[in-house]
Design an enzyme around this catalytic site. Structure first.
Site, short mmCIF file in Angstrom:
data_model
loop_
_atom_site.label_atom_id
_atom_site.label_comp_id
_atom_site.label_asym_id
_atom_site.label_seq_id
_atom_site.Cartn_x
_atom_site.Cartn_y
_atom_site.Cartn_z
N ASP A 149 43.39 -35.45 28.09
CA ASP A 149 42.57 -34.32 28.73
C ASP A 149 41.11 -35.24 28.77
OD1 ASP A 149 40.78 -32.14 29.47
OD2 ASP A 149 42.42 -31.01 29.06
N HIS A 222 36.21 -29.33 28.11
CA HIS A 222 37.32 -29.13 28.55
C HIS A 222 38.76 -29.17 27.77
CE1 HIS A 222 41.20 -28.92 31.04
NE2 HIS A 222 40.71 -27.71 31.54
N SER A 517 45.22 -25.45 33.82
CA SER A 517 45.03 -26.28 32.81
C SER A 517 44.87 -25.46 31.64
CB SER A 517 43.74 -27.22 32.97
OG SER A 517 42.52 -26.24 33.23
#
Length: 746
Positions: A149, A222, A517
């Site tokens: 990520d 994120h 995601s």
């Protein structure tokens, strides 16, 4: 009413690949002639004089005649040893041409770029401390989840190591030094952290000093978010109207985490295929049990799909890859406005006789008419809620109420600079009727930061989820599974504002996100729990357990619905259904697969020898004359325009008993009109665990139908096991579609 939305995960049947990129080869070579490539090599050609593949790759590049006197060691970006044997480098056309003529050359892939796919979920998933999969799996104890990520914020409370066991002895990973990051940032929870950016930088994209860190530390939050969702120790609960202070846990809170940063902030989050392959290669070498990728590339045939090639390699090694009122009426809508604001007894404005004002179009509102008021913005069919909110803010209104045909397409939290509420037209029209009928209409009260649980119907298929059929392999049902992906709260970077409220910037330790995601780490967490219980299960066995125990019924006892249409969804929308962790712990039967099964599947696609070699990383393999069906937990009948009806299709499957020793399973089919399902034998008798039984499913379709139809095959035993598989009939699609989803690969 606010709805809990879910995103589904695609699951490629295999995955495997390798990459080459080149860096600065020579000052005399024009920069524009250099391109990054991934080069797949046949490692059997490696001379014994080279102790490592990397030294062989360096020597191969240096030996190219076009590289003489110009070769630099940094021409080689990465050398790959696990996802495939090969390397990545920036090469000129002449260098590439010479390289492709070498006997050891197997395949070449041009660099490609991928992008990010963009709680109360443990409780919603039925995870309990006292019973079920959590205590049985010791909360994922000693399982290692690798997250690919955008980096991690290690100071987040989600990654504290209170109560964690020590680092597993098999772990070979490290925590690297870098900008604002050092090995001291790791602990018994976060046991590994690396970053990969050579490919991105070789493509002329530098790491931003303002918006990112040249290290495993994440900037946008994120990666921190997905990591905490998969295995965080603490996760903030959130509802549909804002933030609520309460804590729950990630799906596998006892698991260890390792971050492989491959996404970098460049306005959007970008990743280079070369870097992603390097991250996956390193994750395999380090010893992860689960890989979770919240990113994706354009779909291509498997022999050109770098994620698919790398994933097949991981699968072969046993790693599971998992590739959000008034007039006596109280109305509920959707809002992510993050402040505890209470608006009361405030005038409600609506541009009654002016369409532009009624729709809150750009520059239409008059500040003298709306300042200090709540503005009602009608829908004009564009669903441009963002534009309406900006217009309300420009005109100086106190708050906004936005009518929308699809309220699930509401804004992200960081876009609510003014208090705002999105109402579905069915109930929003009541507000419009009220303001049209009364001259001095008022908002009695408007409350924010209220979390509402138990929303019905739930779950639903989110509008941003990709739908089937799979354009590459339509005979294999995609998506596989539905998992929480809407309004997920978890850790974020605390030193970066998530939104601006008036003149103030709002920062927080937790925020809400939506997207596939967010779904991927939920599935990765469940896979980690299953791996902790059944350490000898293959990735395919874990996938089968998750798929065949999934739910297709929502909390209103109806089939799961599509949030974008309100209609009943189908297996082409939700796959096998919504993930059920506790049921997955005891599936009864599993559809298992091994590496040769994937080889047979590829053989059936008609790939050339070169394409086969590129995917399976071998120069020799065997294919049966009549390749068997992929032993998948779902069934798809694919018809074309040339198909004559009635038509029949047979499927061969083998199931393995992982339930009670003495079990008798009866095949029960559910088929719509025009479809008939027969199973032979229709009774499967098992006398021990590990025993295998084969059967044949015959499907007959009466006539061609422009729409897809579907039924179910359920294997039911006397111990309350129900092994459910969807069966879909669909027409062949003759085009490729770009999808936006993460793939669950096992």
């Amino acid at each position: 009413m606010a709805m809990k939305r879910y995103s589904h995960l695609y699951s490629n049947n295999l995955c495997l690949l390798l990459i080459i990129v080149a860096s600065n080869t020579a000052k005399s070579i024009p920069e524009e002639s250099l391109r990054t490539y991934i080069v797949h090599m046949d490692h059997s050609y490696k001379p014994t004089s080279f102790s490592t593949h990397e030294s062989w790759h360096q020597s191969t590049l240096a030996s190219l005649s076009s590289s003489h006197a110009t070769y630099k060691e940094d021409t080689l970006l990465y050398s790959y040893n696990h996802v495939m044997h090969g390397f990545s480098a920036r090469l000129t056309p002449s260098q590439l041409s010479e390289l492709e003529k070498l006997p050891a050359h197997r395949a070449t892939y041009r660099e490609s770029y991928g992008e990010l796919f963009t709680t109360h979920t443990p409780k919603f998933l039925g995870l309990k401390h006292s019973s079920g999969i959590w205590p049985a799996a010791s909360y994922g104890k000693d399982v290692i989840i690798g997250i690919l990520d955008s980096g991690i914020w290690p100071e987040s409370e989600s990654f504290n190591d209170r109560g964690m066991t020590g680092v597993p002895e098999r772990w070979k990973g490290i925590c690297e030094n870098g900008t604002a990051f050092s090995p001291s940032n790791c602990n018994f929870k976060l046991i590994g952290a690396r970053s990969f950016s050579k490919g991105l930088q070789a493509g002329g994209i530098n790491i931003s000093k303002d918006f990112d860190y040249d290290s495993p530390r994440g900037f946008n939050g994120h990666g921190t978010h997905t990591s905490s969702t998969a295995a965080g120790n603490t996760v903030l609960s959130v509802g549909h109207f804002g933030y609520a202070m309460g804590t729950s846990r990630g799906v596998a809170p006892g698991a260890h985490l390792a971050m492989y940063k491959v996404l970098w902030h460049q306005w959007t989050l970008k990743s280079a295929a070369t870097d992603v392959l390097a991250g996956m290669d390193q994750a395999i070498a380090d010893g992860v049990d689960i890989m979770s990728l919240s990113l994706g590339f354009d779909q291509t045939p498997y022999f050109n799909d770098v994620i698919a090639i790398a994933s097949l390699s991981a699968i072969e090694k046993g790693i599971v890859v998992v590739c959000a009122a008034a007039n006596g009426l109280t109305l509920e809508g959707i809002s992510y406005f993050p402040q505890s604001v209470y608006v009361t007894n405030t005038p409600l404005y609506y541009g009654k006789n002016n369409k532009s004002k009624a729709n809150c179009e750009n520059s239409a509102l008059d500040p003298s008419e709306v300042t200090g008021k709540v503005v009602l913005c009608d829908t004009n069919g564009s669903e441009d809620i963002r534009g309406k909110l900006y217009e309300v803010e420009r005109a100086g209104a106190l708050a906004g109420i936005y009518l929308a045909d699809k309220p699930t397409l509401a804004l992200d939290p960081n876009e609510y600079s003014r208090p705002g509420l999105v109402l579905e037209m069915g109930i929003g029209s009541l507000v419009r009727d009220y303001v049209m009928a009364i001259n001095s209409s008022m908002v009695r009260e408007l409350k924010f930061v209220t979390t509402k649980l138990g929303i019905k119907p739930a779950p639903q298929v989110a509008d941003f989820s990709s739908r089937g059929p799979d354009p590459i392999s339509p005979s294999v049902l995609k998506p596989d599974i539905l998992a929480p992906g809407q309004d997920v709260a978890a850790a974020v970077v605390p030193n970066r504002p998530v939104t601006d409220i008036g003149i103030y910037s709002l920062a927080t330790d937790y925020a809400i996100k939506s997207g596939t995601s967010m779904a991927a780490p939920h599935v990765a967490g469940v896979a980690a729990l299953l791996k902790a219980i059944y350490q000898d299960w293959s990735p395919a066995a874990i996938r089968s357990a998750i798929m065949t125990t999934a739910n297709v019924i929502d909390n209103t006892h109806s089939t799961i619905r599509d949030s974008s249409t309100g209609l009943l969804a189908t297996p082409l929308d939700f796959g096998d259904g919504h993930i059920n962790p506790n049921k997955a712990m005891n599936p009864g039967l599993i559809y298992d697969m091994y590496f040769q099964d994937y080889v047979e599947f590829l053989c059936s696609l008609g790939y050339t020898n070169q394409q086969m070699s590129a995917v399976i990383r071998r120069s020799q393999w065997s294919c049966r004359d009549n390749s068997p069906d992929l032993n998948y937990p779902s069934f798809v009948v694919v018809a074309s325009k040339a198909t004559t009806f009635p038509m029949a299709k047979n499927f061969t499957r083998v199931v393995t008993n992982v339930g009670d020793d003495n079990s008798i399973y009866l095949a029960v089919s559910e088929a719509p009109s025009g479809m008939r399902i027969h199973v032979d034998p229709n009774t499967l008798i098992f006398t021990s665990k590990g025993q295998k039984q084969g059967f044949v499913v015959s499907v007959e379709i009466d006539k061609k139908d422009g729409s897809s139809t579907y039924g179910y095959l359920k294997l039911v035993d006397q111990h309350n096991h129900v092994v459910s598989s969807p069966l879909v009939s669909t027409l062949q699609q003759n085009h490729l579609r770009k999808t936006c989803t993460v793939r669950l690969l096992s």
